[in-house]
Design an enzyme around this catalytic site. Structure first.
Site, PDB file in Angstrom:
ATOM      1  N   HIS A 164     -59.945   0.679  -1.092  1.00 41.10           N
ATOM      2  CA  HIS A 164     -60.240  -0.899  -1.272  1.00 41.10           C
ATOM      3  C   HIS A 164     -59.311  -1.607  -1.911  1.00 41.10           C
ATOM      4  CE1 HIS A 164     -65.042  -0.069  -0.224  1.00 41.10           C
ATOM      5  NE2 HIS A 164     -64.243   0.427   0.507  1.00 41.10           N
ATOM      6  N   GLU A 256     -68.147  -8.346   7.802  1.00 43.39           N
ATOM      7  CA  GLU A 256     -68.217  -9.930   7.742  1.00 43.39           C
ATOM      8  C   GLU A 256     -67.196 -10.577   8.171  1.00 43.39           C
ATOM      9  OE1 GLU A 256     -70.827  -9.846   3.365  1.00 43.39           O
ATOM     10  OE2 GLU A 256     -69.146 -11.113   3.435  1.00 43.39           O
TER      11      GLU A 256
END
Length: 385
Positions: A164, A256
């Site tokens: 990440h 998203e």
């Protein structure tokens, strides 16, 4: 400074800036794969070692990053691939390594390219950084190098683990540099205003903090923050109308697509329309209306790469966003209108898609992620016959 034809100069400084069938082909590079009912046909152009990002240059070149730390210069007409000397040393492993590449808005006069990568820190920690350098291309000798590479920004803080990082780059119409930051799989830092983790930051082109940032008056790291509450934004791009959009790899069934709005909080890890991978529930966005909710929630896509289409080859797609899918092995078209977005089409590509870019010729160029140890292909999409 006016740019001249490469053919006229022996040496030049140049700025760098699920419906369909799977695309499976054993044809040689340049051969066309059948369209299979899709509105495009696919040409396999080249193959790279764990490619991550690309940016087109003027006069028939593109820069392509490879995660292990190599920067490649691809000549679009001849297909020649040159290794660019002077690339940074990277901390490679997991999701980390050499990342994004972007051109300075004034590349025709300043010859600057921006790179993101992961660097090691003390006690087995690491974090993303962004640097800029001048790209020098020696056309006559088929060579290229980075000169004066300098780090202008560091992700804070450095932490352990190798996931990440985010570190996507985009220059806005305002000339500012936007950088995405993942939460580094640490969750809570996405809401910590003293860290850049889980944020999108906005900087001047030299890495300094713009005075009009939403939290600039607080100074330090906080002054860099443009938005917060993100998990792992792996796509960042400006629409033709100047609005900034991003997608992020969310928790399970919670990827998203977001309109990025100044100073707002997107809620992670407090809210998400997905759930933790261990099955634990996360409250949905509609339970906390103070947080900025996604325009689209995707299921099991693992999005990567983002580009808006403005070309002429596919006039029906002008203004649409295109994003790749890693776990989904897909290419997705998103119809965007003002502040709204919807998924319009999804095509199975048969491989993990890492990057999508529009070429100067109006074609879409897609980089596959590493596939079965045999490298990732660069694919060119053109209208179906």
């Amino acid at each position: 400074m006016r740019l001249f034809s490469l053919a006229a100069l022996p040496f030049l400084l140049i700025a760098c800036n699920g419906a369909g069938e799977a695309v499976e082909s054993n044809s040689p590079a340049g051969a066309e794969a059948p369209a299979g009912g899709r509105p495009f046909q696919v040409q396999e152009i080249a193959k790279f070692d764990e490619p991550w990002a690309m940016a087109f240059l003027p006069h028939g070149y593109a820069l392509i990053t490879e995660k292990r730390g190599r920067l490649r210069l691809w000549q679009t007409q001849s297909g020649r691939i040159i290794e660019v000397k002077g690339a940074p040393t990277v901390d490679y492993g997991g999701q980390g390594g050499l990342g994004d590449v972007a051109l300075h808005p004034g590349f025709e006069s300043n010859n600057l390219v921006y790179l993101s990568w992961v660097e090691a820190g003390p006690s087995d920690t690491r974090g993303a950084v962004v640097g800029r350098a001048e790209l020098v291309i020696d056309e006559m000798n088929g060579a290229a190098e980075l000169r004066g590479l300098k780090v202008i920004w560091r992700q804070e803080p450095k932490v352990d683990d190798r996931g990440h990082f985010g570190h996507r780059l985009a220059f806005g119409p305002d000339g500012k540099l936007y950088i995405s930051n993942g939460d580094r799989q640490k969750f809570d830092p996405a809401q910590d205003m003293s860290a850049t983790l889980g944020k999108i930051v906005r900087l001047n082109d030299d890495g300094s903090v713009p005075r009009d940032n939403p939290f600039a008056s607080r100074g330090g790291v906080t002054g860099q923050i443009w938005t917060l509450g993100h998990r792992n934004p792996l796509g960042l791009a400006f629409a033709p109308d100047g609005k900034l959009w991003s997608h992020e790899m969310g928790p399970k069934r919670g990827d998203e697509f977001n309109l990025i709005e100044r100073g707002t909080n997107y809620g992670y890890p407090i809210v998400s329309n997905g759930n933790h991978y261990d099955g634990k529930d996360i409250p949905d966005h509609n339970t906390r209306p103070e947080f900025n909710a996604p325009e689209i929630t995707f299921h099991e896509v693992s999005p990567a790469g983002l580009a808006f289409y403005t070309g002429r080859l596919f006039p029906q797609w002008r203004g649409s966003a295109f994003m790749g899918g890693l776990s989904g092995k897909t290419l997705i078209r998103v119809a965007v209108s003002g502040n709204t977005a919807r998924e319009a089409e999804r095509w199975n590509m048969g491989a993990r898609i890492r990057e999508v870019e529009q070429g100067p010729d109006g074609a879409l160029y897609v980089l596959e992620d590493e596939r079965n140890g045999s490298g990732g292909r660069l694919l060119k999409l053109i209208p179906a016959r």
